[in-house]
Design an enzyme around this catalytic site. Structure first.
Site, PDB file in Angstrom:
ATOM      1  N   ASP A 273      57.093  -6.011  20.600  1.00  0.00           N
ATOM      2  CA  ASP A 273      57.450  -7.248  21.318  1.00  0.00           C
ATOM      3  C   ASP A 273      57.918  -6.974  22.746  1.00  0.00           C
ATOM      4  O   ASP A 273      58.718  -7.727  23.301  1.00  0.00           O
ATOM      5  CB  ASP A 273      58.537  -8.033  20.565  1.00  0.00           C
TER       6      ASP A 273
ATOM      7  N   ALA B  93      50.029  -7.100  14.596  1.00  0.00           N
ATOM      8  CA  ALA B  93      50.376  -7.155  16.015  1.00  0.00           C
ATOM      9  C   ALA B  93      50.349  -8.606  16.475  1.00  0.00           C
ATOM     10  O   ALA B  93      49.665  -9.441  15.894  1.00  0.00           O
ATOM     11  CB  ALA B  93      49.385  -6.326  16.829  1.00  0.00           C
TER      12      ALA B  93
ATOM     13  N   GLY C  93      56.672 -15.467  13.463  1.00  0.00           N
ATOM     14  CA  GLY C  93      57.561 -16.550  13.864  1.00  0.00           C
ATOM     15  C   GLY C  93      59.023 -16.255  13.579  1.00  0.00           C
ATOM     16  O   GLY C  93      59.900 -17.081  13.839  1.00  0.00           O
TER      17      GLY C  93
ATOM     18  N   HIS D  41      49.977 -10.142  20.319  1.00  0.00           N
ATOM     19  CA  HIS D  41      49.945  -9.950  21.761  1.00  0.00           C
ATOM     20  C   HIS D  41      49.694 -11.289  22.447  1.00  0.00           C
ATOM     21  O   HIS D  41      48.661 -11.918  22.246  1.00  0.00           O
ATOM     22  CB  HIS D  41      48.879  -8.922  22.140  1.00  0.00           C
TER      23      HIS D  41
END
EC number: 6.3.4.4
Length: 431
Positions: free
Chosen positions: A14, A40, A303, A42
């Site tokens: 992150d 991942a 999330g 991105h």
């Protein structure tokens, strides 16, 4: 001759890799994912439009770039198809830009079922996986029973191999975890349904990259997750299942390690972590809430709320060692705006008073450490969207300079916002 550049995270993921990869792809011909899977997340913001990629390399939005999924990536066909569909709906000609290694291990539904069952069984000792089957797929690879993309191209042989591996995993699901078995026929049907489509994108990645190197075409290698999540060098066992460090480039793509020219470490101006695991500088206070809220610290994949804390130079020194980092990109500097003071962890103190300046080699070693913090003046000025060093307040410049001193590594790029234009490139990795 073109340069070959690695972009990787130096923390627990992150850090803002996606934006920087997208920015640098303007100067590259190939962008290569070499480890991880669709765990991942991105995030790219271009002219205000947000795109979140989990599996496909971040160069896919550039029309002059070929994107490659290397053999070190565990590939979930359903996740890939979902991402391709999303991009095609936005007008991105994915088939013209995406290439895949036949040697990619497949993530299939039983891997996800196992991942979820294990986390549930661990209870309070859960690692905090994404539940996307990454670990079980890598286990099958190492156990030499895994199915790979290339196996899909022989339907009869694939069916035989699938039946064998599913018998093993369904036994574990039903007898040990007391969960439902995964349906063999449905899994087989869904996998073979996209075999021809995947075959059209498959190439010999090692040969392709070597030819590109010989032709002087610049290559960018895009890391996923972060150094402190590396299966060997991270805070084990609270780690991912792949080598997130620079060494993973060679094994995950077949590109010779002596041909890498520059390793760019992405480092957030503070630290965050998702899920369980040690975190010496964690801030469970008002300042932590400020960092989490202002930095929009929620996982792009799950999330989940990220845990915020001060920047940990002890951990960053380890990242420099492992990755032979050429230079850093400092991201989210603007999130520190408005703080009266900012702190940097420069050591770990143990109960006996001793101070360590290197990280422990396993999670247990962090249990009794407290961070030794160096305090610096903060700044009230707004740095969001700054595009030149001259726009930064002196206190922010002092913070950057101090990090360079402590890490003995230059900060070559500074990011002050999510858009690709909100960036200062002081030293270009491709120049």
């Amino acid at each position: 001759m073109g340069k070959n550049v690695v972009v990787l995270g130096t923390q627990w993921g992150d850090e803002g890799k996606g934006k920087i990869v997208d920015l640098l792809t303007e100067q590259s011909k190939y962008v290569v994912r070499y480890q991880g899977g669709h765990n991942a997340g991105h995030t790219l913001v271009i002219d205000g439009e947000k795109t979140v990629l989990h599996l496909i390399p971040s160069g896919i939005l550039r029309d002059n770039v070929k994107c490659i999924i290397g053999n070190g990536v565990v590939l979930a066909p359903d996740a890939l198809m979902t991402e391709i569909k999303m991009l095609k709906e936005r007008g991105v000609p994915v088939e013209e830009r995406l290439l895949i290694s036949e040697a990619c291990p497949l993530i299939l539904p039983f891997h996800c079922a196992l991942d979820i069952a294990r986390e549930k069984a661990r209870g309070n000792n859960a690692i905090g996986t994404t539940g996307r089957g990454i670990g079980p797929a890598y286990e099958d690879k190492v156990s030499r029973r895994g199915l790979r993309v290339g196996d899909l191209f022989d339907a009869e042989l694939f069916a035989e191999k699938l039946k064998e591996v599913m018998a093993y995993h369904n036994f574990m699901l039903t007898e040990y975890y007391k969960c439902e078995a995964v349906d063999y026929e449905e899994t087989l049907k869904d996998a073979l349904a996209i075999a021809d489509y995947l075959k059209s994108m498959c190439v010999d990645v090692t040969e392709l990259l070597d030819q590109a190197r010989k032709a002087g075409e610049p290559i960018l290698f895009e890391g996923a997750q972060g150094t402190l999540l590396d299966i060997d060098h991270g805070t084990y066992p609270f780690v991912t299942s792949s080598n997130t460090t620079a060494g993973g480039v060679a094994t995950g793509s077949g590109f010779g390690p002596r041909h890498l020219d520059y390793v760019l470490g992405i480092m957030k101006a503070y630290t965050t972590r998702v899920g369980a695991g040690p975190f010496p500088t964690e801030l469970q206070c008002e300042i932590g809430d400020h960092l989490g809220t202002k930095g929009h610290e929620f996982g792009a994949t799950t999330g989940r709320k990220r845990r915020p804390g001060w920047l940990d130079v002890v951990a960053m020194k380890r990242a420099v060692q492992i990755n032979s980092i050429s230079g850093f990109c400092l991201t989210k500097l603007d999130v520190l705006d408005g703080l009266e003071e900012v702190k940097i962890c420069v050591g770990y103190q143990y109960p006996d008073g001793s101070v360590a300046t290197v990280t422990p080699l396993a999670a247990e070693g962090y249990e009794q450490v407290t961070p030794v913090l160096e305090t610096m003046p903060g700044w009230s000025e707004n740095t969001f969207g700054a595009t030149s060093v001259e726009q930064l307040p002196q206190a922010a410049l002092n913070y950057i300079k101090r990090l360079e001193e402590l890490l003995d590594t230059p900060i070559d790029i500074i990011s002050t916002g999510p858009d690709r234009n909100e960036t200062m490139i002081l030293v270009n990795p491709f120049s």
